[in-house]
Design an enzyme around this catalytic site. Structure first.
Site, PDB file in Angstrom:
ATOM      1  N   THR A  60       9.836 -57.734  41.533  1.00  0.00           N
ATOM      2  CA  THR A  60      10.128 -58.118  42.882  1.00  0.00           C
ATOM      3  C   THR A  60       9.728 -59.456  43.243  1.00  0.00           C
ATOM      4  O   THR A  60       8.886 -60.002  42.902  1.00  0.00           O
ATOM      5  CB  THR A  60       9.554 -57.064  43.857  1.00  0.00           C
ATOM      6  OG1 THR A  60       9.915 -55.712  43.797  1.00  0.00           O
ATOM      7  CG2 THR A  60       9.226 -57.517  45.099  1.00  0.00           C
TER       8      THR A  60
ATOM      9  N   HIS B  26      13.606 -45.867  39.541  1.00  0.00           N
ATOM     10  CA  HIS B  26      12.297 -46.303  39.608  1.00  0.00           C
ATOM     11  C   HIS B  26      11.256 -44.846  40.294  1.00  0.00           C
ATOM     12  O   HIS B  26      11.461 -44.532  41.272  1.00  0.00           O
ATOM     13  CB  HIS B  26      12.090 -47.364  40.583  1.00  0.00           C
ATOM     14  CG  HIS B  26      10.829 -48.081  40.704  1.00  0.00           C
ATOM     15  ND1 HIS B  26       9.573 -47.675  40.164  1.00  0.00           N
ATOM     16  CD2 HIS B  26      10.543 -49.170  41.456  1.00  0.00           C
ATOM     17  CE1 HIS B  26       8.658 -48.583  40.547  1.00  0.00           C
ATOM     18  NE2 HIS B  26       9.057 -49.476  40.920  1.00  0.00           N
TER      19      HIS B  26
ATOM     20  N   ASN C   1       4.799 -46.541  40.370  1.00  0.00           N
ATOM     21  CA  ASN C   1       4.171 -47.579  40.990  1.00  0.00           C
ATOM     22  C   ASN C   1       4.004 -47.087  42.314  1.00  0.00           C
ATOM     23  O   ASN C   1       3.797 -47.968  43.497  1.00  0.00           O
ATOM     24  CB  ASN C   1       4.741 -48.980  41.046  1.00  0.00           C
ATOM     25  CG  ASN C   1       4.511 -49.601  39.640  1.00  0.00           C
ATOM     26  OD1 ASN C   1       3.753 -48.897  38.787  1.00  0.00           O
ATOM     27  ND2 ASN C   1       5.432 -50.582  39.379  1.00  0.00           N
TER      28      ASN C   1
ATOM     29  N   TYR D 139       5.831 -45.292  44.666  1.00  0.00           N
ATOM     30  CA  TYR D 139       6.988 -45.321  45.378  1.00  0.00           C
ATOM     31  C   TYR D 139       7.470 -43.957  45.533  1.00  0.00           C
ATOM     32  O   TYR D 139       6.702 -43.129  44.889  1.00  0.00           O
ATOM     33  CB  TYR D 139       8.123 -46.228  44.991  1.00  0.00           C
ATOM     34  CG  TYR D 139       7.649 -47.664  45.200  1.00  0.00           C
ATOM     35  CD1 TYR D 139       7.337 -48.448  44.052  1.00  0.00           C
ATOM     36  CD2 TYR D 139       7.354 -48.308  46.244  1.00  0.00           C
ATOM     37  CE1 TYR D 139       6.811 -49.711  44.177  1.00  0.00           C
ATOM     38  CE2 TYR D 139       6.745 -49.627  46.410  1.00  0.00           C
ATOM     39  CZ  TYR D 139       6.471 -50.081  45.307  1.00  0.00           C
ATOM     40  OH  TYR D 139       6.024 -51.564  45.620  1.00  0.00           O
TER      41      TYR D 139
ATOM     42  N   ASN E   9      -0.462 -49.117  45.449  1.00  0.00           N
ATOM     43  CA  ASN E   9      -0.106 -48.336  46.454  1.00  0.00           C
ATOM     44  C   ASN E   9      -0.571 -47.281  46.654  1.00  0.00           C
ATOM     45  O   ASN E   9      -0.049 -46.184  47.036  1.00  0.00           O
ATOM     46  CB  ASN E   9       1.469 -48.319  46.112  1.00  0.00           C
ATOM     47  CG  ASN E   9       2.374 -49.281  46.439  1.00  0.00           C
ATOM     48  OD1 ASN E   9       2.009 -50.092  47.595  1.00  0.00           O
ATOM     49  ND2 ASN E   9       3.524 -49.566  45.551  1.00  0.00           N
TER      50      ASN E   9
HETATM   51  C1  LIG Z   1       8.490 -52.959  43.203  1.00  0.00           C
HETATM   52  C2  LIG Z   1       7.516 -53.300  42.757  1.00  0.00           C
HETATM   53  C3  LIG Z   1       6.701 -52.426  41.617  1.00  0.00           C
HETATM   54  O1  LIG Z   1       7.138 -51.672  41.243  1.00  0.00           O
HETATM   55  O2  LIG Z   1       5.562 -52.539  41.708  1.00  0.00           O
HETATM   56  C4  LIG Z   1       6.768 -54.337  43.466  1.00  0.00           C
HETATM   57  C5  LIG Z   1       6.857 -54.529  44.753  1.00  0.00           C
HETATM   58  C6  LIG Z   1       5.967 -55.609  45.358  1.00  0.00           C
HETATM   59  C7  LIG Z   1       5.340 -56.257  44.890  1.00  0.00           C
HETATM   60  C8  LIG Z   1       5.089 -56.089  43.533  1.00  0.00           C
HETATM   61  C9  LIG Z   1       5.866 -55.253  42.784  1.00  0.00           C
END
Ligand SMILES: C=C(C(=O)O)c1ccccc1
Length: 357
Positions: free
Chosen positions: A25, A174, A177, A179, A234
């Site tokens: 990102t 994805h 992480n 999400y 996260n």
């Molecule tokens: C898409 C990200 C991920 O997969 O960790 C991400 C998003 C924002 C900052 C860092 C990484």
């Protein structure tokens, strides 16, 4: 014996080397979350990778989690990405797009009609969302109802079609992480009591449905999946990461995927409790290792059969010609953390290729 510089046959596609550009990102998409000129240049510069995996790209307007991340759901975004894939192909490179839905890692101010972010359960993430006005505490997300889940799966399928129209060579789902798909997989964030929660068979149901629909669009050897068993980024965790992700790897072995991409360890704490060799042995296809590898460890991982490919993130940010530098063991540019996220060409397209000593 294979090493980082050995070609690899991914489905019907030969990759020139096993040095993969990890999804990164950068928060530098243009108006309308459409890829712009400097994005074309950035990916063109890095086309020497065996495969580029693009930055996370939201599959729908509600899949967005940060300012400035590109989408793959509007016609303008498809046209913008087509310029990127044409540039990478002009240089002889290959590129997948990473299909992303951030789930609860978002904020109503980023959402269409300022709706609440969605998630498997109404559990608020600790920490703060990045929005156009700055940082806001995360909100308690809307727990997706059973009849809303087919719509989410359809968004991935449509985005997969759009990726084809945009000229990509494939897609990466994805599921890492913290999400949306990871929020379903891990029991710290999934408290559902229907067929999508409880044991791991239920918790991986949404991912498996998405994989099935996306492979129906792309066929075999063109769809990858990214997971991060013990990454706490996260505010997410699972009570039994080894069992959970061994089961995911075993189930995904039933599908003709291009690869399983694994972020090994915890990006934030450096912890590494999971046995990744055991996890790798649960997956019948190609294993792509990521997180903290350098030239030597990457070569070792492939020579010793731990991985079939190695993905590099920060090193590709700072070294557009990373495979060249690895091949000749040349010195590497240091990445500038201050310019990772947001901004302009500085720290993005201005890292130099190696100029002979
Ligand atoms: C898409 C990200 C991920 O997969 O960790 C991400 C998003 C924002 C900052 C860092 C990484």
């Amino acid at each position: 014996k294979n090493n980082l510089f050995s070609p690899i046959l991914l489905g019907d596609m030969v990759l020139a080397n096993r040095i993969i550009m990890a999804p990164l990102t950068r928060n530098r998409a243009g108006e309308g979350n459409v890829p712009q000129d400097m994005n074309v240049e950035y990916y063109r510069q890095r086309a020497g990778a065996g495969l580029i995996i693009s930055e996370g790209s939201q599959i729908s307007a509600s899949g967005i989690g940060y300012p400035g991340t590109p989408g793959i759901h509007s016609e303008a975004q498809v046209a913008g990405w087509k310029r990127v894939t044409d540039a990478v192909h002009d240089e002889g490179g290959r590129i997948f797009i990473q299909l992303w839905h951030t789930g609860r890692i978002s904020h109503s101010s980023l959402q269409p009609d300022h709706i609440l972010p969605v998630a498997p359960s109404a559990l608020k993430a600790a920490g703060q969302a990045m929005t156009y006005e700055g940082l806001h505490d995360f909100e308690t997300p809307h727990a997706l109802t059973l009849d809303e889940l087919p719509g989410i799966v359809a968004e991935y399928a449509t985005a997969a079609q759009n990726a084809k129209a945009a000229g990509f060579d494939g897609v990466e789902i994805h599921a890492a992480n913290g999400y949306l798909l990871d929020q379903f997989l891990r029991d710290g964030t999934n408290r559902r009591e229907d067929g999508y929660g409880g044991d791991i068979v239920n918790r991986m149901r949404l991912l498996v449905e998405v994989v099935g629909k996306v492979i129906a669009v792309w066929g075999e050897g063109r769809v990858g999946v990214r997971v991060s068993p013990e990454n706490s980024f996260n505010d997410i965790k699972d009570s039994q990461p080894q069992q959970t992700f061994n089961a995911v790897a075993k189930k995904l072995s039933d599908y003709p995927l291009a690869y399983l991409h694994v972020l090994e360890g915890d990006m934030l704490t450096g912890e590494r409790q999971v046995d990744y060799a055991a996890l790798r042995n649960c997956f019948a296809g190609f294993y792509m290792a990521n997180n903290g590898y350098d030239l030597e460890r990457g070569n070792e991982a492939i020579e010793q059969g731990h991985a079939d490919m190695v993905a590099y993130g920060k090193l590709f940010i700072a070294n557009p010609d990373l495979p060249e530098r690895f091949a000749k063991n040349l010195p590497l540019n240091a990445p500038d953390q201050a310019t990772f996220y947001g901004g302009d060409e500085k720290g993005y397209t201005d890292y130099p290729k190696y100029v002979g000593a």
